[in-house]
Design a protein around this motif. Structure first.
Motif, PDB file in Angstrom:
ATOM      1  N   ARG A 211       4.614  20.979  68.962  1.00 40.13           N
ATOM      2  CA  ARG A 211       5.159  19.967  69.871  1.00 40.13           C
ATOM      3  C   ARG A 211       5.399  18.649  69.133  1.00 40.13           C
ATOM      4  N   ALA A 212       4.436  18.328  68.257  1.00 38.26           N
ATOM      5  CA  ALA A 212       4.597  17.074  67.520  1.00 38.26           C
ATOM      6  C   ALA A 212       5.801  17.157  66.586  1.00 38.26           C
ATOM      7  N   THR A 213       6.000  18.332  66.003  1.00 36.89           N
ATOM      8  CA  THR A 213       7.107  18.464  65.063  1.00 36.89           C
ATOM      9  C   THR A 213       8.452  18.450  65.771  1.00 36.89           C
ATOM     10  N   TYR A 214       8.541  19.160  66.884  1.00 36.23           N
ATOM     11  CA  TYR A 214       9.832  19.331  67.515  1.00 36.23           C
ATOM     12  C   TYR A 214      10.079  18.418  68.718  1.00 36.23           C
ATOM     13  N   THR A 215       9.207  17.509  68.986  1.00 35.71           N
ATOM     14  CA  THR A 215       9.455  16.579  70.081  1.00 35.71           C
ATOM     15  C   THR A 215      10.515  15.598  69.612  1.00 35.71           C
ATOM     16  N   PRO A 216      11.510  15.409  70.434  1.00 33.69           N
ATOM     17  CA  PRO A 216      12.556  14.481  70.003  1.00 33.69           C
ATOM     18  C   PRO A 216      11.976  13.071  69.815  1.00 33.69           C
ATOM     19  N   GLN A 217      12.343  12.513  68.708  1.00 31.47           N
ATOM     20  CA  GLN A 217      11.861  11.173  68.385  1.00 31.47           C
ATOM     21  C   GLN A 217      12.742  10.166  69.127  1.00 31.47           C
ATOM     22  N   PRO A 218      12.099   9.103  69.574  1.00 29.92           N
ATOM     23  CA  PRO A 218      12.936   8.109  70.255  1.00 29.92           C
ATOM     24  C   PRO A 218      13.959   7.536  69.257  1.00 29.92           C
ATOM     25  N   VAL A 219      15.155   7.525  69.686  1.00 34.61           N
ATOM     26  CA  VAL A 219      16.223   7.047  68.828  1.00 34.61           C
ATOM     27  C   VAL A 219      16.305   5.525  68.975  1.00 34.61           C
ATOM     28  N   GLU A 220      16.347   4.898  67.846  1.00 36.34           N
ATOM     29  CA  GLU A 220      16.462   3.449  67.910  1.00 36.34           C
ATOM     30  C   GLU A 220      17.909   3.140  68.242  1.00 36.34           C
TER      31      GLU A 220
END
Length: 187
Positions: A166-175
């Motif tokens: 989950r940590a790897t594939y959770t979408p990162q918040p896009v700046e």
């Protein structure tokens, strides 16, 4: 629970077997056993404390009696019993006697030894079966405990792996990048 030799039970069994011997007629029993395949009776010699002597006619009772007493036998309470008729219709008899005391003593001692051996064998078989069942029960308990521990370890490991995934594939918040719109170019 483990059993040990119970002397009163052993004495009771020996007394029963010896009493059965004392009152049993020696001779061939035509229905002693049954053939397991065909179901037919099997004849077998049965040893007992009572011995019978055939008396072919009433005139031979005294000679047969004297012969039996000379052999060391003693008269049984049944004494002389008519067992049938011969071909001509004359009565036939059997003289019932107790076997000699020394013969009976040897047989009774053998019966006591056989009953003791059978009883100790039963106790040993019971104890072996009890120990085997206890060992199997404890092995089963240990196996279930290990299964439970392995399931808990597997569940924990699965939770850790799931957290990593989950940590790897959770979408990162896009700046958000400020969009600069290019100025319109003049022509």
């Amino acid at each position: 629970m483990l059993k040990s030799v119970d002397t009163t039970e052993l004495a009771r069994r020996i007394a029963e077997a010896q009493a059965l011997y004392k009152d049993r007629k020696s001779g061939i029993d035509h229905y002693a056993e049954v053939d397991p395949v065909s179901g037919r009776p099997i004849s077998k010699y049965i040893d007992g404390g009572v011995e019978t002597f055939p008396v072919p006619s009433a005139f031979e009772v005294l000679p047969v009696y004297l012969e039996a007493m000379a052999a060391g036998n003693t008269l049984h309470q049944l004494g002389l019993v008519q067992v049938g008729l011969d071909f001509h219709g004359n009565p036939q008899f059997e003289l019932y006697t107790h076997r000699p005391a020394q013969v009976q003593k040897l047989a009774l001692d053998k019966i006591a030894a056989d009953v003791t051996a059978q009883y100790t064998k039963e106790i040993q078989e019971h104890n072996a079966a009890f120990i085997e069942s206890e060992v199997q029960a404890r092995v089963n308990i240990e196996a279930r405990r290990l299964e439970r521990e392995l399931a808990e370890v597997a569940a924990k490991r699965r939770a850790e792996i799931e957290a990593e995934v989950r940590a790897t594939y959770t979408p990162q918040p896009v700046e958000e990048v400020a969009k600069v719109t290019p100025a319109r170019a003049r022509r």
